[in-house]
Design a protein around this motif. Structure first.
Motif, short mmCIF file in Angstrom:
data_model
loop_
_atom_site.label_atom_id
_atom_site.label_comp_id
_atom_site.label_asym_id
_atom_site.label_seq_id
_atom_site.Cartn_x
_atom_site.Cartn_y
_atom_site.Cartn_z
N ASN A 1 -11.29 -0.40 7.59
CA ASN A 1 -9.85 -0.42 7.27
C ASN A 1 -9.40 -0.39 5.96
N SER A 2 -8.74 0.29 5.40
CA SER A 2 -8.43 0.36 4.06
C SER A 2 -6.85 0.75 3.94
N PHE A 3 -6.34 0.20 2.58
CA PHE A 3 -5.07 0.21 2.15
C PHE A 3 -4.99 0.35 0.55
N THR A 4 -4.19 1.43 -0.07
CA THR A 4 -3.95 1.51 -1.25
C THR A 4 -2.59 1.63 -1.67
N PHE A 5 -1.88 0.81 -2.28
CA PHE A 5 -0.56 1.07 -2.80
C PHE A 5 -0.34 1.68 -4.46
N SER A 6 0.02 2.44 -4.87
CA SER A 6 -0.03 3.08 -6.03
C SER A 6 1.34 3.51 -6.51
N VAL A 7 1.66 3.05 -7.80
CA VAL A 7 2.86 3.57 -8.55
C VAL A 7 2.55 4.70 -9.87
N ASP A 8 2.69 5.70 -9.81
CA ASP A 8 2.33 6.57 -10.97
C ASP A 8 3.60 7.16 -11.76
N GLN A 9 3.27 7.25 -12.93
CA GLN A 9 4.19 7.83 -13.81
C GLN A 9 3.64 8.63 -14.91
N GLN A 10 4.32 9.93 -14.89
CA GLN A 10 3.86 10.86 -15.84
C GLN A 10 4.44 10.52 -17.24
N ILE A 11 3.71 10.54 -18.19
CA ILE A 11 4.46 10.35 -19.82
C ILE A 11 4.39 11.81 -20.24
N SER A 12 5.61 12.32 -20.37
CA SER A 12 6.16 13.64 -20.69
C SER A 12 5.71 14.00 -22.03
N SER A 13 5.87 12.99 -23.32
CA SER A 13 5.62 13.20 -24.31
C SER A 13 4.42 13.23 -24.81
N LEU A 14 3.24 12.66 -24.08
CA LEU A 14 1.70 12.57 -24.44
C LEU A 14 1.07 13.40 -23.43
N GLY A 15 1.51 13.48 -22.16
CA GLY A 15 0.96 14.39 -21.28
C GLY A 15 -0.04 13.70 -20.42
N GLY A 16 -0.08 12.36 -20.52
CA GLY A 16 -0.77 11.40 -19.68
C GLY A 16 -0.32 11.10 -18.43
N THR A 17 -0.92 10.30 -17.60
CA THR A 17 -0.54 9.52 -16.37
C THR A 17 -1.02 8.01 -16.42
N LEU A 18 0.06 7.33 -16.24
CA LEU A 18 0.02 6.03 -16.03
C LEU A 18 0.07 5.39 -14.60
N SER A 19 -0.86 4.52 -14.15
CA SER A 19 -0.87 4.40 -12.85
C SER A 19 -1.04 2.89 -12.65
N LEU A 20 -0.51 2.25 -11.55
CA LEU A 20 -0.56 0.82 -11.22
C LEU A 20 -0.82 0.71 -9.59
N GLN A 21 -2.14 0.41 -9.27
CA GLN A 21 -2.56 0.23 -8.04
C GLN A 21 -2.94 -1.15 -7.51
N SER A 22 -2.88 -1.47 -6.15
CA SER A 22 -3.47 -2.52 -5.45
C SER A 22 -4.29 -2.05 -4.15
N TYR A 23 -5.51 -2.59 -4.11
CA TYR A 23 -6.25 -1.82 -3.08
C TYR A 23 -6.87 -3.00 -2.45
N LEU A 24 -7.13 -2.57 -0.82
CA LEU A 24 -7.69 -3.60 -0.22
C LEU A 24 -8.56 -2.87 1.13
N TYR A 25 -9.83 -3.43 1.12
CA TYR A 25 -10.95 -2.81 2.04
C TYR A 25 -11.64 -3.79 2.81
N ARG A 26 -11.54 -3.43 4.13
CA ARG A 26 -12.33 -4.47 5.21
C ARG A 26 -13.32 -3.52 6.10
N LEU A 27 -14.38 -4.46 5.91
CA LEU A 27 -15.83 -3.64 6.55
C LEU A 27 -16.12 -4.74 7.70
N ASP A 28 -15.96 -4.12 8.88
CA ASP A 28 -16.72 -4.95 9.98
C ASP A 28 -17.97 -4.19 10.68
#
Length: 521
Positions: free
Chosen positions: A129-156
């Motif tokens: 089971n896996s879960f990822t929450f992501s917030v992405d923001q494009q920086i128009s003046s530079l052309g880059g992408t800034l991302s903030l993520q949180s990730y959880l993974y469970r293996l049984d």
């Protein structure tokens, strides 16, 4: 009883719709109510107990709200509005959730011995089971992408009775192209212009409706005038024919003159039927365009006079270049060519991208433990792509883009010159047209007076049938010419309104309540 037009039911249905031109939103609302009252009142006035009159302005106001062309203009604007709104949303941060739930895997998988390299196949009996929450923001003046993520993974792993958690509570990453084409930066330049152009195009399309209505209206007016003239002419000839039969018995008129008069009467009877068909076609074309039915009792009334208006060609040209969509269209064409050149140049040569991320992660056997004693996680690097030889493909694309840019600039200069000359020519023609209308109106009055005199003289036996027919033809020609000159005058006027998006009578810029249009009020 005054017979009501079908317009009134239309008016009740659509009286809260769009398209009221004004300077500001406050004035828009006041003018909206005033215009609807005027339209409702005008359409309730009757010329007789059974007939109603309809002016050119009435027809235009109805068409600008109810015609298919007006609806197409609204839909086209709404498409541009949602495209612009979608672009504005792209500039804001986007949030997303991704993951996989209850991914069960029972199979044999390949396993390599780390000591001797031997490959074996072992049983795999696991659930992930896996879960990822992501917030992405494009920086128009530079052309880059800034991302903030949180990730959880469970293996049984059921065969080993093991549960493993892999967490990344917080990861901040950034990707920055160093020589790539920045599409978002260029779109920030072009999209606002596209939306402003859409507003102006909408107003121009509404004015195109007015021009089309004016053309159809005067075509119908011309057919109506011909029909009324032929009916009146036939009645006159019928009466004169009866008088001439008596004069023939008295010997004051020849048999040839009587036959000539009878022939004119029969020909006029044919013209009455033909002009009635032409009138029906003209009315159908007009009212089908403005989408109004039950118009059989409507009588069209041409404008009684023309405006004493003198327009300055330089002022009209300035208004056109300021208000119309022409300048924006040409600017967008050049901007698009510049954008293509920048894209071609950025694709040439070395390509680099900076990738960096920082965060914390942890792997543990329990959920709570996976969020304790977090470990640092930092990654940074630059990826490079260097073309060695491409046989001049990218260089050719750059040269094509440069040529297209110069072509766009030249076309813009030519289009501006042609546009200015066209407007000045329209202003000159409009300036002369009011005098043409007055001259034609006076000619119509003279021909009508001359016909009345000629008819009386014929009744007295002082002139021949030939002279009577000549006076009739002159009257018909004068009426037709007057209506043609009126049509030309109002076509020029509404064309100048369309070019300048300016009301030269009220001295204000044309506008629309776009908020009401967007929210379908």
């Amino acid at each position: 009883m005054h017979k009501k037009l079908h317009f009134n039911s239309w008016y009740a249905k659509y009286s809260k719709k769009y398209i009221i031109f004004a300077v500001s939103k406050t004035k828009m609302m006041l003018n909206r109510k005033l215009l609807y009252i005027l339209v409702g009142t005008a359409l309730s006035i009757t010329a007789s107990a059974q007939r109603q009159t309809m002016s050119l302005n009435d027809a235009i106001l109805i068409a600008q709200q109810n015609s298919f062309d007006a609806q197409l203009a609204r839909f086209s604007f709404m498409s541009s509005y949602w495209a612009y709104k979608s672009f504005r949303a792209e500039l804001l941060p986007s949030m997303s959730i991704t993951g996989g739930i209850m991914n069960f895997n029972h199979s044999r998988v390949e396993a390599r011995n780390s000591e001797d390299g031997k490959i074996n196949y072992v049983d795999n009996n696991s659930l992930t089971n896996s879960f990822t929450f992501s917030v992405d923001q494009q920086i128009s003046s530079l052309g880059g992408t800034l991302s903030l993520q949180s990730y959880l993974y469970r293996l049984d792993q059921f065969d080993y009775k093991m549960t493993t958690y892999n967490t990344l509570p917080l990861k901040l990453s950034y990707a920055q192209p160093l020589r790539s084409y920045n599409e978002l930066k260029w779109r920030k330049k072009s999209e606002p212009k596209e939306y402003e152009r859409a507003k102006k195009v909408y107003l121009e399309n509404i004015e195109d409706v007015a021009i089309q209505v004016a053309s159809l209206y005067f075509d119908a007016i011309s057919a109506q005038s011909d029909y009324q003239q032929n009916v009146s002419k036939y009645k006159d000839l019928e009466a004169l024919y009866e008088i001439s039969k008596k004069r023939l018995s008295l010997g004051t008129i020849t048999k040839s003159d009587l036959l000539q008069l009878e022939l004119s009467m029969l020909n006029t009877k044919v013209e009455v039927n033909n002009s009635k068909i032409k009138l029906d076609d003209g009315l159908f074309n007009l009212f089908s365009y403005i989408r109004v039915t039950n118009y059989q009792d409507v009588e069209l009334t041409p404008p009684s006079n023309v405006m004493d208006m003198v327009l300055n060609a330089d002022e009209v040209t300035l208004k056109a270049l300021t208000n119309s969509s022409h300048v924006l269209e040409q600017d967008l064409a050049v901007l698009n060519a510049q954008q293509n050149l920048a894209k071609a140049k950025s694709a040439k040569g070395i390509q680099m991208q900076l990738n960096a991320e920082v965060g914390f992660n942890r792997t543990a056997d329990g959920f709570t433990a996976a969020y304790r004693n977090l470990q640092d996680n930092e990654i940074i690097g630059v990826s490079i792509t260097l073309p060695i030889f491409d046989w001049g493909v990218q260089k050719g694309k750059v040269m094509v883009a440069k040529s297209n840019l110069e072509l766009a600039k030249t076309k813009k200069e030519q289009a501006d010159n042609d546009y200015i000359q066209k407007i000045k020519r329209e202003v000159l023609q409009f300036s002369f047209q009011s005098e043409q209308c007055r001259t034609s109106q006076r000619a119509q009055e003279i021909s009508h007076e001359r016909y009345d005199i000629t008819k009386k003289r014929f009744e007295m036996g002082n002139i021949s049938v030939t002279e009577l027919n000549t006076a009739l033809q002159e009257l018909e020609t004068a009426k037709s010419q007057y209506i043609t000159q009126l049509k030309t005058y109002w076509t020029y006027y509404y064309s100048l309104r369309r070019y300048t998006l300016y009301d030269w009578v009220q001295k204000r810029a044309l506008n629309a309540d776009f908020d009401a249009l967007i929210h379908n009020k």
